[in-house]
Design a protein around this motif. Structure first.
Motif, PDB file in Angstrom:
ATOM      1  N   ARG A  44       0.827  -1.211   0.000  1.00  0.00           N
ATOM      2  CA  ARG A  44       0.000   0.000   0.000  1.00  0.00           C
ATOM      3  C   ARG A  44       0.859   1.257   0.000  1.00  0.00           C
ATOM      4  NH1 ARG A  44      -4.221  -2.298   4.579  1.00  0.00           N
ATOM      5  NH2 ARG A  44      -5.446  -3.629   3.173  1.00  0.00           N
ATOM      6  N   VAL A  74      -7.151  -2.638  -9.129  1.00  0.00           N
ATOM      7  CA  VAL A  74      -7.978  -3.797  -8.791  1.00  0.00           C
ATOM      8  C   VAL A  74      -8.350  -4.561 -10.059  1.00  0.00           C
ATOM      9  CG1 VAL A  74     -10.209  -4.525  -7.875  1.00  0.00           C
ATOM     10  CG2 VAL A  74      -8.840  -2.834  -6.637  1.00  0.00           C
ATOM     11  N   GLN A  77      -5.491  -6.767 -11.399  1.00  0.00           N
ATOM     12  CA  GLN A  77      -5.315  -8.085 -10.784  1.00  0.00           C
ATOM     13  C   GLN A  77      -6.360  -9.077 -11.269  1.00  0.00           C
ATOM     14  OE1 GLN A  77      -2.514  -8.687  -8.850  1.00  0.00           O
ATOM     15  NE2 GLN A  77      -2.051  -6.604  -9.535  1.00  0.00           N
ATOM     16  N   ARG A 116      -2.996 -10.449   1.648  1.00  0.00           N
ATOM     17  CA  ARG A 116      -3.733 -10.343   2.910  1.00  0.00           C
ATOM     18  C   ARG A 116      -3.979 -11.712   3.538  1.00  0.00           C
ATOM     19  NH1 ARG A 116      -8.983  -7.946   0.922  1.00  0.00           N
ATOM     20  NH2 ARG A 116      -8.188  -8.898  -1.019  1.00  0.00           N
ATOM     21  N   THR A 185     -12.287  -9.809  -3.780  1.00  0.00           N
ATOM     22  CA  THR A 185     -11.727  -8.781  -4.651  1.00  0.00           C
ATOM     23  C   THR A 185     -10.249  -8.673  -4.322  1.00  0.00           C
ATOM     24  OG1 THR A 185     -13.813  -7.549  -4.749  1.00  0.00           O
ATOM     25  CG2 THR A 185     -11.797  -6.356  -5.333  1.00  0.00           C
ATOM     26  N   GLY A 187      -6.549  -7.268  -4.126  1.00  0.00           N
ATOM     27  CA  GLY A 187      -5.892  -5.977  -4.064  1.00  0.00           C
ATOM     28  C   GLY A 187      -4.613  -5.955  -4.871  1.00  0.00           C
ATOM     29  N   GLU A 190      -1.873  -8.891  -5.258  1.00  0.00           N
ATOM     30  CA  GLU A 190      -2.382 -10.190  -4.797  1.00  0.00           C
ATOM     31  C   GLU A 190      -2.606 -11.171  -5.938  1.00  0.00           C
ATOM     32  OE1 GLU A 190      -4.515  -9.256  -0.550  1.00  0.00           O
ATOM     33  OE2 GLU A 190      -5.756  -9.115  -2.358  1.00  0.00           O
TER      34      GLU A 190
END
Length: 498
Positions: A44, A74, A77, A116, A185, A187, A190
């Protein structure tokens, strides 16, 4: 079902075997969670700098120089998962997909992938509920990671593609609720982290190594049975012979042959015979099978290291707030390990086929030709040995190293690849063949023992004989052989230990 906690670098062979065998409830250890979150925070922060970072705000492969706007990260990805889901062929087997889920979850748990905890836990939820993504077996060159197979795996997390639920093939959207999940969803970073890595080739190779251990154990046991059935000598297994050479696997294998043959009345019946030496297929089993065992051990060390490592790109290091591009996705170690396993699988089968052929030949075995009474009217094991030869010959072609091949991809950006996924995938065809070869030898050796009655072999070999005879009766006259071979092959896949 209680959870088994996994820590970065903590995967071992028993856990991998349990994972391949069936659904398993796993959770990330508490000690790893801070590192996982730090890597996410690092991504981030890198996004907030508005500097180009590969795979986070750029295109992929040859398109790495293309900058992607923040409001499209987004979508970037998601597009990556969709575009890279380009595999073909039959679905990978359930054990392999289970291993892929575990390995893909374990890698970002190291805290350098920017994934995450929620995403990692979703992979483990699929594993726990045995919701297995449909992953086509073909389409990866083993660098830049197993992109196509892992895309199909990751696709289920975002609600695209298909999965097996209780053996039924359903859409990802229908499958996710069975694991208590909704579509995710992804990020920044990812999607790339999920797709990039060696988890498909490594899972295929680990599953092959697990299968090979059982086939190897059965081949040792059946080889010992053939020694006694052919009235061979146990002298070649004397530890003094192997100690002076010093090869670790050879010495260990010789001890196992001694254990299988201990206490054989059949051996005692010809201990003072005039025969000086047995054919190599009997006498050199410790040398050949021991070399195979050493290769298996080496391959396991490579595969366990790979299973416990991180192989996506780029890697984010929160302590320095950096994303470093490298090439851990290149699966050359896995390719080499798989190629070495292929040599072992081929040689186990080749030696077994030679023992079967020796039993067929009355000049060598002093048994009825093709191990059947009333030869001529009956053909006995004649064509079973032909089948064994066909399988052994096929393995020779399949044993050609895959790792020496390479075709450039991605417009020559990815100009050297490992072919690890094929290297590992072809092991299973070879194992099918070798299990069949050893199964045929088991049938032949048991038949040969029957001709020596009332003399008995060792207690261990008699138990092995009884295990086969519980499913396959002695061949008195010609009958359909294929069911016998199928039954014996299934027993080989289960393994055979004292």
């Amino acid at each position: 079902m209680d959870s088994t906690f996994i820590t970065p670098g903590g995967l071992d062979q028993p856990l991998l075997a349990r994972t391949a065998a069936g659904s398993l409830k796993l959770a990330i250890a508490e000690s790893a969670k801070a590192g996982i979150q730090a890597s996410v925070d690092c991504v981030r922060a890198l996004v907030a700098r508005h500097e180009p970072v590969y795979g986070i705000n750029t295109g992929f492969g040859k398109l790495a120089q293309t900058r992607i706007a923040d409001d499209q990260l987004v979508q970037l990805q998601k597009n990556l998962v969709l575009s890279h889901s380009a595999g073909i062929g039959a679905p990978m087997s359930a054990p392999v997909v289970r291993l892929m889920l575990l390995l893909k979850a374990a890698s970002p748990a190291h805290g350098v992938s920017g994934v995450r905890l929620e995403v990692i836990e979703a992979l483990l939820a699929l594993l726990a509920h045995d919701v297995l993504p449909v992953v086509p077996e073909k389409g990866s060159v083993g660098a830049s990671g197993d992109l196509a197979p892992l895309s199909h795996l990751a696709g289920v997390l975002i609600g695209v593609g298909e999965a097996f639920v209780n053996g039924r093939r359903v859409s990802a959207l229908d499958a996710l609720p069975h694991a208590g999940l909704k579509p995710l969803t992804l990020g920044p970073k990812e999607g790339l982290a999920l797709l990039n890595g060696t988890q498909a080739s490594t899972a295929l190779a680990i599953h092959a190594a697990l299968r090979l251990q059982r086939v190897f154990d059965a081949a040792l046991a059946v080889g010992a049975m053939t020694v006694d059935a052919a009235k061979g000598s146990d002298t070649p297994f004397d530890d003094r012979i192997h100690a002076v050479r010093g090869q670790k696997g050879q010495r260990a294998v010789a001890a196992r042959y001694r254990d299988w043959l201990a206490g054989s009345a059949l051996r005692a019946s010809h201990i003072d015979c005039e025969k000086v030496q047995d054919p190599y297929c009997l006498r050199c089993q410790p040398q050949v099978m021991g070399a195979c065992l050493d290769q298996m051990a080496h391959a396991w060390s490579i595969l366990l290291t790979e299973a416990n490592g991180v192989s996506d790109n780029p890697l984010v290091f929160a302590d320095a707030m950096e994303a470093l591009s490298g090439g851990n996705f290149h699966a050359e170690p896995v390719a080499f390990a798989a190629d070495n396993l292929a040599l072992a699988i081929a040689e186990i089968g080749a030696l077994s086929e030679r023992r079967t052929a020796m039993l067929m030949d009355p000049v060598l075995s002093n048994l009825p030709a093709f191990l059947v009474e009333n030869g001529g009217l009956n053909s006995g094991f004649m064509i079973a040995q032909v089948t064994s030869a066909a399988l052994a010959s096929e393995n020779k072609s399949l044993a050609h190293p895959a790792s020496v091949d390479s075709l450039p991809t991605s417009a020559n950006q990815e100009d050297h690849v490992s072919m690890a996924t094929y290297a590992a995938r072809r092991l299973h065809q070879m194992l099918d063949n070798t299990a069949g070869i050893v199964g045929i030898e088991w049938l032949a050796a048991a038949q040969a023992l029957d001709f020596h009655r009332p003399l008995r072999s060792s207690p261990a070999i008699e138990a092995l004989h009884a295990r086969l005879r519980a499913q396959v009766p002695r061949l008195v006259e010609d009958r359909l052989m294929a069911p016998d071979i199928a039954a014996a092959t299934a027993l080989v896949e289960e393994g055979a230990t004292l």
